[in-house]
Design a protein around this motif. Structure first.
Motif, PDB file in Angstrom:
ATOM      1  N   PHE A  23       0.971  -0.956   0.120  1.00 28.66           N
ATOM      2  CA  PHE A  23      -0.050  -0.138   0.062  1.00 28.66           C
ATOM      3  C   PHE A  23       1.036   1.320   0.094  1.00 28.66           C
ATOM      4  O   PHE A  23       0.759   2.165  -0.695  1.00 28.66           O
ATOM      5  N   HIS A  24       2.158   1.487   0.678  1.00 28.87           N
ATOM      6  CA  HIS A  24       2.956   2.428   0.643  1.00 28.87           C
ATOM      7  C   HIS A  24       3.524   2.581  -0.678  1.00 28.87           C
ATOM      8  O   HIS A  24       3.609   3.703  -1.200  1.00 28.87           O
ATOM      9  N   ARG A  25       3.943   1.363  -1.157  1.00 36.06           N
ATOM     10  CA  ARG A  25       4.456   1.584  -2.534  1.00 36.06           C
ATOM     11  C   ARG A  25       3.517   2.221  -3.478  1.00 36.06           C
ATOM     12  O   ARG A  25       3.851   2.950  -4.357  1.00 36.06           O
ATOM     13  N   LEU A  26       2.042   1.822  -3.286  1.00 38.02           N
ATOM     14  CA  LEU A  26       1.140   2.300  -4.379  1.00 38.02           C
ATOM     15  C   LEU A  26       0.845   3.870  -4.127  1.00 38.02           C
ATOM     16  O   LEU A  26       0.874   4.793  -4.952  1.00 38.02           O
ATOM     17  N   VAL A  27       0.836   4.186  -2.656  1.00 39.17           N
ATOM     18  CA  VAL A  27       0.964   5.627  -2.313  1.00 39.17           C
ATOM     19  C   VAL A  27       2.036   6.516  -3.025  1.00 39.17           C
ATOM     20  O   VAL A  27       1.805   7.437  -3.438  1.00 39.17           O
ATOM     21  N   LYS A  28       3.124   6.265  -2.912  1.00 38.16           N
ATOM     22  CA  LYS A  28       4.285   6.618  -3.498  1.00 38.16           C
ATOM     23  C   LYS A  28       4.298   7.050  -5.019  1.00 38.16           C
ATOM     24  O   LYS A  28       4.759   7.688  -5.383  1.00 38.16           O
ATOM     25  N   GLU A  29       3.899   5.611  -5.744  1.00 40.08           N
ATOM     26  CA  GLU A  29       3.751   5.592  -7.178  1.00 40.08           C
ATOM     27  C   GLU A  29       2.705   6.719  -7.485  1.00 40.08           C
ATOM     28  O   GLU A  29       2.772   7.521  -8.323  1.00 40.08           O
ATOM     29  N   ILE A  30       1.621   6.811  -6.715  1.00 43.01           N
ATOM     30  CA  ILE A  30       0.806   7.732  -7.077  1.00 43.01           C
ATOM     31  C   ILE A  30       1.111   9.335  -6.953  1.00 43.01           C
ATOM     32  O   ILE A  30       0.902  10.133  -7.740  1.00 43.01           O
ATOM     33  N   ARG A  31       1.793   9.456  -5.837  1.00 39.67           N
ATOM     34  CA  ARG A  31       2.430  10.565  -5.448  1.00 39.67           C
ATOM     35  C   ARG A  31       3.392  11.218  -6.675  1.00 39.67           C
ATOM     36  O   ARG A  31       3.287  12.352  -6.836  1.00 39.67           O
ATOM     37  N   ASN A  32       4.084  10.008  -7.152  1.00 35.54           N
ATOM     38  CA  ASN A  32       5.025  10.528  -8.181  1.00 35.54           C
ATOM     39  C   ASN A  32       4.294  10.878  -9.424  1.00 35.54           C
ATOM     40  O   ASN A  32       4.830  11.588 -10.174  1.00 35.54           O
ATOM     41  N   ASP A  33       3.456  10.078  -9.690  1.00 35.02           N
ATOM     42  CA  ASP A  33       2.552  10.392 -11.122  1.00 35.02           C
ATOM     43  C   ASP A  33       1.785  11.956 -11.108  1.00 35.02           C
ATOM     44  O   ASP A  33       1.695  12.179 -12.071  1.00 35.02           O
ATOM     45  N   VAL A  34       1.539  12.129  -9.746  1.00 28.34           N
ATOM     46  CA  VAL A  34       0.946  13.518  -9.612  1.00 28.34           C
ATOM     47  C   VAL A  34       2.124  14.630  -9.811  1.00 28.34           C
ATOM     48  O   VAL A  34       1.717  15.928 -10.036  1.00 28.34           O
ATOM     49  N   GLY A  35       3.311  14.087  -9.474  1.00 23.08           N
ATOM     50  CA  GLY A  35       4.730  15.143  -9.713  1.00 23.08           C
ATOM     51  C   GLY A  35       4.839  15.914  -8.568  1.00 23.08           C
ATOM     52  O   GLY A  35       5.650  16.861  -8.407  1.00 23.08           O
ATOM     53  N   ARG A  36       4.375  14.985  -7.434  1.00 26.56           N
ATOM     54  CA  ARG A  36       4.957  15.590  -5.861  1.00 26.56           C
ATOM     55  C   ARG A  36       5.960  14.651  -5.432  1.00 26.56           C
ATOM     56  O   ARG A  36       5.528  14.159  -4.367  1.00 26.56           O
ATOM     57  N   SER A  37       6.937  14.452  -5.762  1.00 27.95           N
ATOM     58  CA  SER A  37       7.929  13.549  -5.447  1.00 27.95           C
ATOM     59  C   SER A  37       8.585  13.941  -4.050  1.00 27.95           C
ATOM     60  O   SER A  37       9.261  13.293  -3.332  1.00 27.95           O
ATOM     61  N   ASP A  38       8.386  15.545  -4.016  1.00 30.10           N
ATOM     62  CA  ASP A  38       8.960  16.187  -2.743  1.00 30.10           C
ATOM     63  C   ASP A  38       8.041  15.985  -1.364  1.00 30.10           C
ATOM     64  O   ASP A  38       8.646  16.229  -0.420  1.00 30.10           O
ATOM     65  N   LEU A  39       7.128  15.344  -1.487  1.00 32.61           N
ATOM     66  CA  LEU A  39       5.967  15.565  -0.778  1.00 32.61           C
ATOM     67  C   LEU A  39       6.208  14.215   0.190  1.00 32.61           C
ATOM     68  O   LEU A  39       6.517  13.233  -0.293  1.00 32.61           O
ATOM     69  N   TRP A  40       6.297  14.685   1.456  1.00 32.33           N
ATOM     70  CA  TRP A  40       6.414  13.398   2.646  1.00 32.33           C
ATOM     71  C   TRP A  40       5.199  13.156   3.302  1.00 32.33           C
ATOM     72  O   TRP A  40       4.489  14.169   3.579  1.00 32.33           O
ATOM     73  N   VAL A  41       4.995  12.037   3.635  1.00 31.17           N
ATOM     74  CA  VAL A  41       3.637  11.441   4.396  1.00 31.17           C
ATOM     75  C   VAL A  41       4.107  10.678   5.673  1.00 31.17           C
ATOM     76  O   VAL A  41       5.230   9.722   5.556  1.00 31.17           O
ATOM     77  N   GLN A  42       3.574  11.146   6.772  1.00 31.38           N
ATOM     78  CA  GLN A  42       3.864  10.351   8.104  1.00 31.38           C
ATOM     79  C   GLN A  42       3.278   9.016   7.987  1.00 31.38           C
ATOM     80  O   GLN A  42       2.305   8.678   7.313  1.00 31.38           O
ATOM     81  N   SER A  43       3.839   8.168   8.895  1.00 33.66           N
ATOM     82  CA  SER A  43       3.374   6.913   8.693  1.00 33.66           C
ATOM     83  C   SER A  43       2.014   6.759   9.336  1.00 33.66           C
ATOM     84  O   SER A  43       1.304   5.768   8.844  1.00 33.66           O
ATOM     85  N   ARG A  44       1.653   7.424  10.374  1.00 31.88           N
ATOM     86  CA  ARG A  44       0.280   7.420  10.829  1.00 31.88           C
ATOM     87  C   ARG A  44      -0.854   7.728  10.080  1.00 31.88           C
ATOM     88  O   ARG A  44      -1.647   7.170   9.807  1.00 31.88           O
ATOM     89  N   SER A  45      -0.300   8.760   9.021  1.00 33.13           N
ATOM     90  CA  SER A  45      -1.259   9.217   7.868  1.00 33.13           C
ATOM     91  C   SER A  45      -1.413   8.041   6.815  1.00 33.13           C
ATOM     92  O   SER A  45      -2.374   7.887   6.501  1.00 33.13           O
ATOM     93  N   LEU A  46      -0.343   7.405   6.683  1.00 35.41           N
ATOM     94  CA  LEU A  46      -0.341   6.171   5.497  1.00 35.41           C
ATOM     95  C   LEU A  46      -1.465   5.176   6.193  1.00 35.41           C
ATOM     96  O   LEU A  46      -2.337   4.709   5.309  1.00 35.41           O
TER      97      LEU A  46
END
Length: 115
Positions: A23-46
């Motif tokens: 699931f975390h890999r999927l969120v990272k992939e979506i984040r990169n597709d949106v173009g926000r690779s600089d965005l960090w997400v807390q583990s609790r948020s994930l």
């Protein structure tokens, strides 16, 4: 019988249905597709996002199952999922929009050829 046993087991448990890492890999992939690779997400948020995503998918599956039962079927079909999403007021996916426009275009061409 095995499927029913697995369903009952999942209904009794409170742990996630999908793995944490996929699931975390999927969120990272979506984040990169949106173009926000600089965005960090807390583990609790994930974890919260994963819980909500699973609850949403389970809800859609339940609604789709009701659509299948209404159609006197025991097996879910893609149209049941599409109908359930439409009844919930969710937007079409890009693929569904493309398929719908392709069908409409094909229908227009056929009606033009029949004139």
């Amino acid at each position: 019988m095995v499927a029913l046993r697995e369903i009952r087991k999942c209904q009794k448990s409170t742990e996630a249905l999908t793995g944490k890492a996929p699931f975390h890999r999927l969120v990272k992939e979506i984040r990169n597709d949106v173009g926000r690779s600089d965005l960090w997400v807390q583990s609790r948020s994930l974890l919260s996002l994963q819980e909500e995503a699973e609850a949403h998918l389970v809800g859609i599956a339940e609604d789709a199952n009701l659509c299948a039962i209404h159609s006197s079927r025991m097996t879910l079909c893609p149209r049941d999922l599409q109908r359930a999403r439409k009844l919930r007021g969710e937007q079409e996916t890009i693929r569904e929009k493309r398929e719908r426009s392709h069908r409409e275009e094909k229908r227009r061409i056929q009606s033009y050829c029949n004139k």
